[in-house]
Motif scaffolding. Sequence first.
Motif, PDB file in Angstrom:
ATOM      1  N   ASP A   1     -13.798 -34.259  19.217  1.00 10.75           N
ATOM      2  CA  ASP A   1     -13.770 -35.585  18.601  1.00 10.75           C
ATOM      3  C   ASP A   1     -12.356 -36.119  18.474  1.00 10.75           C
ATOM      4  O   ASP A   1     -12.153 -37.329  18.343  1.00 10.75           O
ATOM      5  CB  ASP A   1     -14.411 -35.524  17.208  1.00 10.75           C
TER       6      ASP A   1
ATOM      7  N   TRP B   1     -16.405 -28.897  26.099  1.00  5.38           N
ATOM      8  CA  TRP B   1     -16.567 -28.735  24.649  1.00  5.38           C
ATOM      9  C   TRP B   1     -16.712 -30.072  23.927  1.00  5.38           C
ATOM     10  O   TRP B   1     -17.293 -30.128  22.842  1.00  5.38           O
ATOM     11  CB  TRP B   1     -15.368 -27.952  24.099  1.00  5.38           C
ATOM     12  N   ARG B   2     -16.151 -31.152  24.473  1.00 11.52           N
ATOM     13  CA  ARG B   2     -16.240 -32.513  23.933  1.00 11.52           C
ATOM     14  C   ARG B   2     -15.673 -32.619  22.511  1.00 11.52           C
ATOM     15  O   ARG B   2     -16.394 -32.816  21.527  1.00 11.52           O
ATOM     16  CB  ARG B   2     -17.680 -33.023  23.953  1.00 11.52           C
TER      17      ARG B   2
ATOM     18  N   GLU C   1     -13.772 -31.283  28.565  1.00 15.11           N
ATOM     19  CA  GLU C   1     -14.996 -31.882  29.102  1.00 15.11           C
ATOM     20  C   GLU C   1     -16.215 -31.007  28.830  1.00 15.11           C
ATOM     21  O   GLU C   1     -17.330 -31.521  28.680  1.00 15.11           O
ATOM     22  CB  GLU C   1     -14.828 -32.137  30.593  1.00 15.11           C
TER      23      GLU C   1
ATOM     24  N   LEU D   1     -10.860 -38.799  27.761  1.00 19.40           N
ATOM     25  CA  LEU D   1     -12.102 -38.680  27.005  1.00 19.40           C
ATOM     26  C   LEU D   1     -12.352 -39.878  26.096  1.00 19.40           C
ATOM     27  O   LEU D   1     -13.457 -40.032  25.563  1.00 19.40           O
ATOM     28  CB  LEU D   1     -12.102 -37.402  26.174  1.00 19.40           C
TER      29      LEU D   1
END
Length: 380
Positions: free
Chosen positions: A109, A106-107, A104, A127
């Motif tokens: 892909d 670093w997010r 959460e 996510l």
Amino acid sequence: MRFLFVAGGGAAPVHASVPLASAARTAGHEVIVAAPEENLDLITGLGLPARGVTALGMADAMLKDREGNWLPMPTGEADEMDFGGRGFARLSAAGLAGTLELAEAWRPDVVIGGEYNLAGPLVAHKLGVPLVRHTWAIYDRTEVDWQGATDELRPELAQFGLDAIPDAALFVDITPPSVRPDHAEPAQAMRWTAGNPQTPLEPWMYTKGDRPRVLITSGSRSAFIPALGMDFFRPLLDNPLLNAGDIEVVVATGEPLAGQIREAYPEIKAGFVPLDVIAPTLDLAVHHGGGVTVMTLLSAGVPQLVLPEILASAIPLRRVDEYGATHTLASHQEPPEEVAADISKMLSDTSYRRRARDLADEIAGLPAPAEVVKAIEALV
């Protein structure tokens, strides 16, 4: 792109994750590996950024329940599979909060994890990003261990409103096609490449003399499983076939066990040696059945005599035995004279070497990790 790898559960799953993670970094992507704290030195030593997500170690996750009570040891193949699935699930549950916190902040892909790094599917679900799942060794998943993992993970699944472990957008498998089980799910094939630590080399590690060379190893687990320590090596090293001087014997293991072997058997080379370096010099390997050990030796075309530490280790090897590249005994406690007879047979029967080389050629022809990175890029 940002690739979040979820690894751990012993050294072998880390070794198996490194080639793909390194290929992603080489392709220019950002990579972070989420792993138990006990694996951090190994991961960073192999050149990858890592974040510790739980203080729980693999041994405690396997051998104790969530309240810290010792579990009875499994008896029988199915019990072992269930036991292992639940142990990996407990380790995954312990690392879930830390992995989610990292994700959460670093997010990423995409989230990538091994078959039983089960925090990965939950974090990817939370996510809303693609999940990539990959095998650590020859495909060995069964309904028994997967159901055990699912049952153990019920509280965490309920937390996310799920009743099953989320499926992956891409499944990556390093199993050579000729020995892949008929029931295995469709997958993106990937070439096996080694991801193990290295050490300064000595000439004997990459060259050999005129004698047949036999390597004996019980893998990284010898550090904490007594049955894979001196009790594993002594019956082999005391055998007249291996101590008469006609065969060069190398023992690959870590300290302090290697020191004990050198003291008891001064003529034996014993210590840590990169398996991928010494493998091409071997005529035969005798080992405990670890998945990464199997794949490293197969990729070098080495025949293998397997003395499985647990019954479940033999499951993925059955098709390789049928193919003719390996021979797996009932356990690591077989009579020494029977083990010696099998060693002698495998050294003299060239069919084992031929079949092992056929699998090595097959492995070499599979897509490299760099090509699989491109397939992952296409998911986003």
